[in-house]
Design a protein around this motif. Structure first.
Motif, PDB file in Angstrom:
ATOM      1  N   LEU A   1       0.837  -1.195   0.000  1.00 48.96           N
ATOM      2  CA  LEU A   1       0.000   0.000   0.000  1.00 48.96           C
ATOM      3  C   LEU A   1       0.878   1.254   0.000  1.00 48.96           C
ATOM      4  CD1 LEU A   1      -2.940   0.915   0.159  1.00 48.96           C
ATOM      5  CD2 LEU A   1      -2.736   0.955   2.622  1.00 48.96           C
TER       6      LEU A   1
ATOM      7  N   THR B   1       1.164   4.355  -2.607  1.00 50.46           N
ATOM      8  CA  THR B   1       1.102   5.747  -2.148  1.00 50.46           C
ATOM      9  C   THR B   1       2.310   6.522  -2.667  1.00 50.46           C
ATOM     10  OG1 THR B   1       0.165   4.804  -0.143  1.00 50.46           O
ATOM     11  CG2 THR B   1       0.649   7.145  -0.112  1.00 50.46           C
TER      12      THR B   1
ATOM     13  N   LEU C   1       1.819   7.372  -6.260  1.00 45.36           N
ATOM     14  CA  LEU C   1       0.866   8.482  -6.401  1.00 45.36           C
ATOM     15  C   LEU C   1       1.521   9.807  -6.021  1.00 45.36           C
ATOM     16  CD1 LEU C   1      -2.396   6.892  -5.013  1.00 45.36           C
ATOM     17  CD2 LEU C   1      -2.032   7.769  -7.306  1.00 45.36           C
TER      18      LEU C   1
ATOM     19  N   PRO D   1      -6.294   8.130 -11.023  1.00 47.94           N
ATOM     20  CA  PRO D   1      -6.205   8.268  -9.565  1.00 47.94           C
ATOM     21  C   PRO D   1      -7.446   8.903  -8.954  1.00 47.94           C
ATOM     22  CG  PRO D   1      -4.708   9.780 -10.674  1.00 47.94           C
ATOM     23  CD  PRO D   1      -5.262   8.880 -11.717  1.00 47.94           C
ATOM     24  N   THR D   2      -8.304   9.505  -9.804  1.00 49.05           N
ATOM     25  CA  THR D   2      -9.519  10.119  -9.265  1.00 49.05           C
ATOM     26  C   THR D   2     -10.632   9.100  -9.056  1.00 49.05           C
ATOM     27  OG1 THR D   2      -9.989  10.666 -11.549  1.00 49.05           O
ATOM     28  CG2 THR D   2      -9.167  12.438 -10.148  1.00 49.05           C
TER      29      THR D   2
ATOM     30  N   HIS E   1     -12.451   6.682  -7.125  1.00 48.41           N
ATOM     31  CA  HIS E   1     -12.388   6.417  -5.691  1.00 48.41           C
ATOM     32  C   HIS E   1     -12.436   4.946  -5.363  1.00 48.41           C
ATOM     33  CE1 HIS E   1     -12.275  10.488  -4.443  1.00 48.41           C
ATOM     34  NE2 HIS E   1     -13.302  10.795  -5.224  1.00 48.41           N
TER      35      HIS E   1
ATOM     36  N   ARG F   1      -8.998   3.417  -4.606  1.00 54.32           N
ATOM     37  CA  ARG F   1      -8.466   3.686  -3.267  1.00 54.32           C
ATOM     38  C   ARG F   1      -9.207   2.869  -2.216  1.00 54.32           C
ATOM     39  NH1 ARG F   1      -6.326   9.450  -3.157  1.00 54.32           N
ATOM     40  NH2 ARG F   1      -5.857   9.816  -5.341  1.00 54.32           N
TER      41      ARG F   1
ATOM     42  N   VAL G   1      -8.186  -0.895  -2.525  1.00 54.04           N
ATOM     43  CA  VAL G   1      -6.796  -1.097  -2.125  1.00 54.04           C
ATOM     44  C   VAL G   1      -6.659  -0.963  -0.610  1.00 54.04           C
ATOM     45  CG1 VAL G   1      -4.496  -0.087  -2.221  1.00 54.04           C
ATOM     46  CG2 VAL G   1      -5.757  -0.452  -4.319  1.00 54.04           C
ATOM     47  N   GLY G   2      -7.360   0.002  -0.034  1.00 52.15           N
ATOM     48  CA  GLY G   2      -7.290   0.170   1.409  1.00 52.15           C
ATOM     49  C   GLY G   2      -8.044  -0.907   2.168  1.00 52.15           C
TER      50      GLY G   2
ATOM     51  N   SER H   1      -8.017  -7.136  -2.866  1.00 49.75           N
ATOM     52  CA  SER H   1      -7.374  -5.863  -2.582  1.00 49.75           C
ATOM     53  C   SER H   1      -5.962  -5.798  -3.155  1.00 49.75           C
ATOM     54  CB  SER H   1      -7.358  -5.674  -1.067  1.00 49.75           C
ATOM     55  OG  SER H   1      -6.689  -4.500  -0.744  1.00 49.75           O
TER      56      SER H   1
ATOM     57  N   ASN I   1      -4.243  -3.503  -6.021  1.00 45.92           N
ATOM     58  CA  ASN I   1      -3.018  -2.785  -5.672  1.00 45.92           C
ATOM     59  C   ASN I   1      -1.914  -3.060  -6.695  1.00 45.92           C
ATOM     60  OD1 ASN I   1      -0.773  -1.719  -4.380  1.00 45.92           O
ATOM     61  ND2 ASN I   1      -1.477  -2.293  -2.362  1.00 45.92           N
TER      62      ASN I   1
END
Lengths: 316, 102
Positions: free
Chosen positions: A160, A164, A167, A238-239, A241, A244, A247-248, A289, A293
């Motif tokens: 993760l 990050t 990004l 990346p926009t 959602h 994210r 992945v989280g 997930s 990722n």
């Protein structure tokens, strides 16, 4: 016996040779290809060492996905060679002190290898003794998800963090699409369902034989990359959602279960009765997930127009 | 049983021979198209023989079927990849090798 030994010696030599080729070749594309060859040879070494779990992970992640990422970086940068840098590397090697230090280090490693102390605890026996209460029957999965679950938890966090980092550094823009022949999408259409099937087989098999979440996720991510290469799946932005969120979610699920079990008196100490179910739950969550990722390493781009480019550019 | 054992060994040896032929072709053939030809033809035939030979030695029917399932997958993948490489080479204008006239 001697044939096996000869084969292993050849394998070891080839591994060293491909590692040297990867580092020393002046051409970047050759270095990348040799890195993939190195990964495949390493896969063979792991399977000779009877470690099929690591062999699977090395083939899928080390050679497959990392190779794809490197090839992608290669086309993005289009540096024809690195001759200047190559000269510097070799010059550094020629310098006497560096060589001496290397030789000393190698000698120290070799001597310490010969006088390793015997482990105080017989770990294989300890694992075998506790296997019954771990919830799974495959010792590697028992270690990864139960006895040393926090190691795996941190590995997921590292992936993760890597995303990050990507990004934060900034994403490459979407490249113009290559003209594509018709066969590759046809292959993708027939291969991707099989890859999804194989991924869930690996996930399920993890409980009692080599397999598990990381390998399953690598296969799913490879399927996503194949779909993208066949232009059946557009780049991710990346926009978006949901990326994210998914992945989280794997790490959150893992941490959530760990927190819920803290009352039981230890980090990720599963009650033996529910251990199998909890491990399956964690592994299923991690598969999806981690797949997103890993695929995001390759698929995330900023769109060239700077806004949502999500419409499928299917290539019929 | 003896016959099965014999057939299996024969298939393994044949497979090895085709792999050897494919590798020699990869090293010796003059251009990308002919090299693709040896890789996608000789090596895949070698793989088929090898898998059939191993399937005959397999302990269970399921294992034998798993081994045999590898072959069509590799055939499809190598056909597509071979075509994709040749297609790209053609687009880049790499000429096909021609025998020099004496």
């Amino acid at each position: 016996m001697t044939t096996a030994l000869a084969f292993e010696a050849l394998l070891a030599l080839l591994l060293l040779w491909s590692a040297w080729q990867t580092l020393a070749t002046p051409q970047m594309d050759r270095a990348v290809i040799m890195f993939i060859v190195f990964g495949l040879l390493l896969t063979l070494v792991w399977s000779r060492l009877q470690a099929p779990d690591i062999a699977l992970a090395e083939a899928a992640l080390g050679a497959g996905l990392t190779g794809t990422l490197l090839l992608d970086a290669l086309t993005a940068f289009r540096q024809p060679n690195r001759s200047a840098k190559h000269g510097r590397v070799l010059a550094a090697f020629r310098r006497f002190p560096a060589l001496l230090a290397l030789l000393l280090l190698a000698a120290a490693l070799l001597t310490s290898l010969t006088r390793l102390p015997l482990p105080a605890v017989d770990l294989p026996a300890a694992v075998a003794g506790q296997l019954g209460s771990s919830g799974v029957s495959h010792p590697v999965t028992a270690v990864l998800l139960n006895f040393r679950g926090y190691d795996t938890l941190l590995e997921v966090a590292v992936l993760l963090l890597a995303l990050t980092g990507i990004l934060a550094v900034g994403l490459p823009a979407e490249r113009p699409l290559l003209s594509l022949n018709q066969l590759v999408p046809t292959l993708a259409r027939s291969a991707v369902p099989l890859m999804v099937l194989a991924a869930f087989y690996l996930l399920w098999a993890g409980a009692h034989r080599p397999g598990g979440a990381f390998q399953a996720a690598a296969v799913l991510a490879a399927a996503a990359v194949l779909l993208n290469l066949s232009q059946l799946q557009s780049r991710w932005l990346p926009t978006q959602h949901w990326i994210r969120l998914v992945v989280g979610a794997g790490l959150l699920l893992f941490v959530g279960i760990a927190a819920a079990l803290l009352a039981g008196g230890g980090l990720l100490r599963f009650p033996p009765g529910q251990a199998g179910l909890l491990i399956l739950l964690i592994e299923s969550g991690l598969t999806v997930s981690l797949a997103v990722n890993l695929a995001a390493f390759y698929l995330l781009r900023t769109s060239s127009s700077g806004q949502w480019a999500g419409q499928e550019d299917s290539h019929e | 049983m003896l016959f099965v054992e014999l057939l299996s060994n024969l298939l393994l040896l044949t497979g090895g021979f085709f792999y050897l032929a494919g590798t020699v072709g990869l090293l010796r053939f003059p251009d990308v198209y002919t090299r693709l030809h040896t890789l996608s033809k000789a090596d895949n035939l070698g793989l088929g023989c090898l898998l059939a030979g191993l399937a005959l030695k397999a302990d269970s029917l399921v294992l034998a079927l798993k081994l045999l399932a590898i072959w069509p997958l590799t055939l499809i993948a190598s056909a597509v990849v071979g075509y994709a490489i040749a297609h790209r080479a053609d687009r880049l204008g790499i000429p096909a090798w021609q025998r020099e006239k004496p």
